[in-house]
Design an enzyme around this catalytic site. Sequence first.
Site, mmCIF file in Angstrom:
data_model
loop_
_atom_site.group_PDB
_atom_site.id
_atom_site.type_symbol
_atom_site.label_atom_id
_atom_site.label_comp_id
_atom_site.label_asym_id
_atom_site.label_seq_id
_atom_site.Cartn_x
_atom_site.Cartn_y
_atom_site.Cartn_z
ATOM 1 N N LYS A 204 42.398 37.707 48.496
ATOM 2 C CA LYS A 204 42.081 39.208 48.792
ATOM 3 C C LYS A 204 40.914 39.159 49.304
ATOM 4 C CE LYS A 204 45.505 41.193 47.553
ATOM 5 N NZ LYS A 204 46.010 42.413 46.301
ATOM 6 N N ARG A 238 49.872 37.280 40.119
ATOM 7 C CA ARG A 238 50.525 37.217 41.207
ATOM 8 C C ARG A 238 49.749 36.332 42.395
ATOM 9 N NH1 ARG A 238 50.859 40.028 46.221
ATOM 10 N NH2 ARG A 238 53.038 40.535 46.768
#
Length: 256
Positions: A204, A238
């Site tokens: 991210k 995840r």
Amino acid sequence: MGILNLTPDSFSDGGKFNTEKSALEHAEKLLKEGAEIIDIGPQSTRPNAEFLSSEEEIKRIGNVISQIKKEFPEVLISLDTFYSETVKFGFNEGIDIINDISGGQYDSKMFDTVAETGLPYILMHINPSYETMHDKIKLSDITLEVNRYFAQKTTELLQKGVKDIILDPGFGFGKTVEDQMKMLDEVQYLGFRRFPVLIGISRKSFIYKPLGKSPLDINEETQNLHRKVLEQGAKILRVHEVAEARETLTQFLQKK
């Protein structure tokens, strides 16, 4: 939870696994590295990604779900979609979990469809429309705001008979770097420990951009953050790099 993107345009692995053969090979790799859940994503949700209809998602998925289930019957498959029709297709193909980034906000039939399937549902915090999902909204208290959203949505889901709910605070979606760092410090307070929490911070931008690095060059930083959220009670990670996350999880469990 290992990520399997069937997309040509995902931000870090677009086009790598968008054929049935390459998808099956990557699923096998994720399982060998220690994944217990494979999260199949037919549509990229990165900023400025191509918007697909449910029909296009279903076409892109093809036989991938049924083939993975045939080859690896022990694996749990989650389907990453915000369309109720895609959920119905996935349910008939054998998925085990619904992973909806939209919290039912992008398809009014989603919560009813989830209830009909009886499957576990991953509820993510996100802005209320597809067009605004990546708009950075500075909130006075991010944890309070996310919990308010979770309280409202879980009440609605429980009233419809959905019992298995997993909470995802939505890292990478419409939140400032500062708010995301604050959420990492306060994972223990998300959802009041009533439901299991999933954390998806793999590759991210709020991690790699402030460091001036690429999404593929932050494994050490990501694993340090994984340890931090595990210590606060997070139940699912995840990830793209399954082997590294599995090692982090193993070390965490050995310390307990």
